[in-house]
Design an enzyme around this catalytic site. Structure first.
Site, mmCIF file in Angstrom:
data_model
loop_
_atom_site.group_PDB
_atom_site.id
_atom_site.type_symbol
_atom_site.label_atom_id
_atom_site.label_comp_id
_atom_site.label_asym_id
_atom_site.label_seq_id
_atom_site.Cartn_x
_atom_site.Cartn_y
_atom_site.Cartn_z
ATOM 1 N N CYS A 2 0.807 -1.219 0.000
ATOM 2 C CA CYS A 2 0.000 0.000 0.000
ATOM 3 C C CYS A 2 0.842 1.271 0.000
ATOM 4 C CB CYS A 2 -0.891 0.040 1.224
ATOM 5 S SG CYS A 2 -1.991 -1.345 1.350
ATOM 6 N N ARG A 27 5.725 -0.036 -5.956
ATOM 7 C CA ARG A 27 5.605 -0.833 -4.740
ATOM 8 C C ARG A 27 4.699 -2.047 -4.928
ATOM 9 N NH1 ARG A 27 6.671 2.872 -0.272
ATOM 10 N NH2 ARG A 27 5.275 1.792 1.119
ATOM 11 N N TRP A 75 -2.687 -2.809 -1.732
ATOM 12 C CA TRP A 75 -2.183 -4.164 -1.963
ATOM 13 C C TRP A 75 -2.952 -5.040 -0.992
ATOM 14 C CZ3 TRP A 75 0.723 -7.878 0.801
ATOM 15 C CH2 TRP A 75 1.352 -8.846 0.018
ATOM 16 N N ASN A 100 -2.110 2.234 5.543
ATOM 17 C CA ASN A 100 -1.102 1.250 5.144
ATOM 18 C C ASN A 100 -0.764 0.460 6.390
ATOM 19 O OD1 ASN A 100 1.139 -0.147 4.302
ATOM 20 N ND2 ASN A 100 2.441 1.645 3.965
ATOM 21 N N GLY A 101 -0.749 -0.871 6.298
ATOM 22 C CA GLY A 101 -0.434 -1.687 7.466
ATOM 23 C C GLY A 101 -1.574 -2.632 7.780
ATOM 24 N N GLU A 484 19.138 -17.785 -5.075
ATOM 25 C CA GLU A 484 18.662 -16.532 -5.669
ATOM 26 C C GLU A 484 18.125 -16.779 -7.085
ATOM 27 O OE1 GLU A 484 17.744 -13.791 -4.775
ATOM 28 O OE2 GLU A 484 17.903 -12.462 -6.485
ATOM 29 N N LYS A 488 14.306 -15.975 -8.273
ATOM 30 C CA LYS A 488 13.988 -15.113 -9.428
ATOM 31 C C LYS A 488 13.064 -15.848 -10.384
ATOM 32 C CE LYS A 488 14.906 -11.897 -8.408
ATOM 33 N NZ LYS A 488 15.673 -11.417 -7.295
ATOM 34 N N GLU A 491 9.458 -16.223 -8.870
ATOM 35 C CA GLU A 491 8.646 -15.025 -8.649
ATOM 36 C C GLU A 491 8.184 -14.348 -9.934
ATOM 37 O OE1 GLU A 491 10.434 -11.808 -6.427
ATOM 38 O OE2 GLU A 491 12.384 -12.181 -7.310
ATOM 39 N N HIS A 507 20.853 -37.095 -1.116
ATOM 40 C CA HIS A 507 20.118 -37.295 0.138
ATOM 41 C C HIS A 507 18.624 -37.043 -0.032
ATOM 42 C CE1 HIS A 507 23.901 -37.810 2.177
ATOM 43 N NE2 HIS A 507 24.345 -36.716 1.574
ATOM 44 N N LYS A 606 6.844 -4.449 -4.019
ATOM 45 C CA LYS A 606 8.259 -4.079 -3.992
ATOM 46 C C LYS A 606 8.732 -3.805 -2.581
ATOM 47 C CE LYS A 606 12.157 -3.030 -5.923
ATOM 48 N NZ LYS A 606 12.947 -4.193 -6.369
HETATM 49 C C1 F6R Z 1 12.851 -10.642 -4.634
HETATM 50 C C2 F6R Z 1 12.764 -9.477 -3.785
HETATM 51 C C3 F6R Z 1 12.352 -9.675 -2.379
HETATM 52 C C4 F6R Z 1 13.066 -8.661 -1.473
HETATM 53 C C5 F6R Z 1 12.518 -8.776 -0.042
HETATM 54 C C6 F6R Z 1 13.259 -7.860 0.914
HETATM 55 O O1 F6R Z 1 13.265 -10.307 -5.915
HETATM 56 O O2 F6R Z 1 12.995 -8.377 -4.213
HETATM 57 O O3 F6R Z 1 12.584 -10.975 -1.955
HETATM 58 O O4 F6R Z 1 14.431 -8.909 -1.498
HETATM 59 O O5 F6R Z 1 11.158 -8.457 -0.038
HETATM 60 O O6 F6R Z 1 13.168 -6.541 0.521
HETATM 61 P P1 F6R Z 1 14.218 -5.457 1.002
HETATM 62 O O7 F6R Z 1 15.534 -5.794 0.421
HETATM 63 O O8 F6R Z 1 13.672 -4.161 0.513
HETATM 64 O O9 F6R Z 1 14.233 -5.535 2.511
#
Ligand code: F6R
Length: 611
Positions: A2, A27, A75, A100-101, A484, A488, A491, A507, A606
């Protein structure tokens, strides 16, 4: 997640609010809305599901005009994405609220309000806030008192923007846990979830603290602290560059940001390296003296940032011999942790607003169990930076694509700077620091050379379109790189992906291997290469199909079961940073071929400002 934008001005505010919402789009959200108090002192509201552009279209057809207003990108947490759940929420056409929250005790409050006759029109937790305020106005309390009485009953984390026809020239803002910033203009005041939302109209900001309660009019900006004492919060001039939404030659921000990595790394290293040492680039008083005392390191982060922490732990223990633990913030914040002596508590975050990471920091500060806290962050004025003793900034520039790319690789770069500074502070291993400095200097050019493999990786990605599962393998500090890579892929392309340390295959996960599930491995020519090659043979022998990013010197042969993208010979220390890049491109192209919303993947945000 949000986003809030609000304004009280001597001119119509709808345009300002809409522009602010556009700036918060990165975001992640599913609906948007705006409410203003018009010349007849009535609330006018417009809401739309989907993009801010859809809201803009509605406003175009039926403009709302007022000098005081609030707006929101939602959101969904409580209630599906739908217009009736979008903010602002209204009560009796006399109060409007954006939030927001999460209000944790909303159920109980809702029942009480329903007993008083309030009808709820949404499934949100927010609606209790607006009716509660109204119920106090009904008892003839002033707007300020009504909001105060309301927030005293709320449990959870929230940022609120409130307007009311009872006091049509006032905007009230409250911060408790979720980020909120006040922007100061000439005879006008704004609120926003971050400074980006307001950069078009001001560069002067007041960062609210938890418990702050603001009463804002054109003439007055009163901020009260959690005990409702009037306080002066410092005014800061933002140095954040107003980001360009220009995609240039790229179709998606993610692709653009992957290609920005050489520049982002260069900017992050700018002015920080000398021939044989790293300049003291960590902000905060007495930092080098503190680093000299460090005997253990705890890293806490979420998601991609957590993966950067995992890689750093390999480096930290290898190079400094200082014990280093890493944990996801949502776990760390809720468990009893055995104290470690002279512990440096490092938080990693692109946004600096991640609720769980902030809560973990708050926890150790309250427990007084640490030597000092250090945040590694891409946003200078973020909550995490402000709450930490020390900060070490990345200079990745704004990252708009939800999937983190350049923020991750620049985090790894500054983690190496931190390791070098720890060594320097302890007067140890000058040769090791020299090695770090030399390797880091080579990094931008090496990454340029990997980006030239873009079309080769695109071709490889075509083979992933119809896959449902993928397995990523790595060993040593490449295991978190594999993690990682898997994150990627899942997601943005929605393909289920898992990562394993290659030595763990036999295992359990070997049972999954068949000709269907692609197995992706990162294979630099380190001391573990022969071990990894044996693991890959185990896969081949069971009919598995391998997609390898492998150093030519490792001499792995390609055939119909083994697809290879050749990687250059690079220093071991920077290999995790370099090998991340082709995995980003592989996920990107797979998602593009699958036609997903690459920059705004479903269900994700984001900046994760709720728990
Ligand atoms: C994945 C991604 C998320 C963030 C996570 C933490 O591509 O971007 O997994 O890494 O939400 O966010 P920050 O780094 O802003 O604390």
């Amino acid at each position: 997640m949000c986003g809030i934008v609000g304004a009280v001005a001597q001119r119509p505010v709808s345009e300002i609010l809409l522009e602010g919402l556009h700036r918060l789009e990165y975001r992640g959200y599913d609906s948007a809305g705006i409410a203003v108090i018009n010349a007849e002192k009535k609330i006018e509201r417009v809401r739309a599901v989907g993009r801010v552009a859809a809201l803009a279209e509605k406003l175009n057809e039926a403009p709302v005009v007022g000098f005081v207003g609030i707006s929101h990108t939602r959101w969904a947490t409580h209630g599906e994405p739908a217009e009736r759940n979008a903010h602002p929420h209204l009560s009796q056409q006399r109060v409007a609220v954006v939030h927001n929250g999460i209000i944790e005790n909303h159920q109980l409050l809702r029942e009480n309000l329903q007993q008083k006759g309030y009808q709820f029109t949404s499934d949100t937790d927010t609606e209790v806030v607006v009716h509660l305020i109204d119920s106090y106005l009904e008892q003839s309390l002033s707007l300020v008192d009504a909001v105060r009485k309301t927030v005293a009953q709320l449990e959870g984390a929230y940022a609120l923007g409130v307007i009311s026809t009872e006091e049509p020239d006032t905007l009230i803002a409250v911060r408790q846990g979720s980020p909120l910033v006040v922007g100061l203009g000439l005879g006008e005041t704004f609120i926003g979830s971050d400074v980006q939302a307001m950069l078009r109209v001001t560069r002067q900001f007041v960062y609210l603290e938890n418990g702050d309660f603001c009463v804002l009019t054109c003439e007055q900006r009163c901020i009260y602290d959690k005990d409702f004492q009037l306080v002066e919060r410092p005014v800061k001039e933002s140095t954040v560059g107003s980001f360009s939404s220009d995609l240039g030659q790229y179709s998606h921000y993610m692709h653009k940001e992957i290609f920005e990595q050489p520049i982002a790394i260069q900017a992050t290293l700018e002015g920080r390296l000398e021939a044989h040492k790293v300049k003291p680039c960590i902000r905060g008083e007495g930092v080098m003296e503190t680093l000299a005392e460090v005997e253990s390191v705890q890293i806490v982060a979420c998601g991609t940032s957590y993966h950067a922490g995992l890689i750093a732990a390999y480096w930290m223990e290898e190079l400094t011999n200082i014990p280093c633990r890493v944990e996801v913030a949502s776990e760390y914040r809720y468990r009893r942790c055995a104290p470690h002596k002279n512990m440096l508590f490092v938080t990693l975050s692109q946004s600096g607003e991640t609720a769980d990471t902030l809560a973990a920091l708050e926890k150790v500060k309250q427990e007084k169990s640490i030597l000092a806290s250090l945040s590694i962050c891409n946003v200078d004025e973020s909550s995490l930076v402000r709450e930490s003793d020390f900060s070490l900034l990345t200079a990745a520039g704004p990252e708009i694509g939800v999937a983190s790319t350049k923020a991750f690789t620049t985090q790894l770069v500054v983690l190496q700077l931190l390791i070098a500074l720890l060594l320097q502070a302890k007067g140890e291993a000058e040769s090791m620091v020299t090695q770090i400095v030399e390797d880091l200097k080579k990094l931008p050019i090496i990454i340029e050379s990997i980006l030239e493999k873009d079309s080769q990786i695109k071709q490889m990605a075509e083979q992933f379109i119809d896959k449902n599962n993928a397995l990523f393998l790595g060993r040593g500090d490449q295991y978190p790189v594999a993690m990682e890579g898997a994150l990627k892929l899942k997601e943005i392309s929605y393909i289920h992906a898992e990562a394993y340390p290659a030595g763990e295959l036999k295992h359990g996960p070997l049972a999954l291997v068949d000709g269907e599930m692609p197995i992706i491995a990162v294979a630099p020519n380190t001391h573990l290469i022969e071990k990894l090659k044996s693991n890959l043979e185990e896969v081949r022998a069971r009919g598995g199909v391998l997609y390898l990013f492998a150093d030519q010197a490792a001499e792995i042969q390609a055939d119909e079961q083994v697809h290879i993208i050749n990687m250059p010979n690079i220093p071991d220390l920077i290999a995790p940073i370099v090998y991340t890049v082709p995995l980003q491109l592989l996920s990107y192209y797979t998602a593009v071929f699958k036609g997903t919303d690459v920059d705004k993947p479903r269900n994700l945000a984001k900046s994760v400002t709720v728990e």
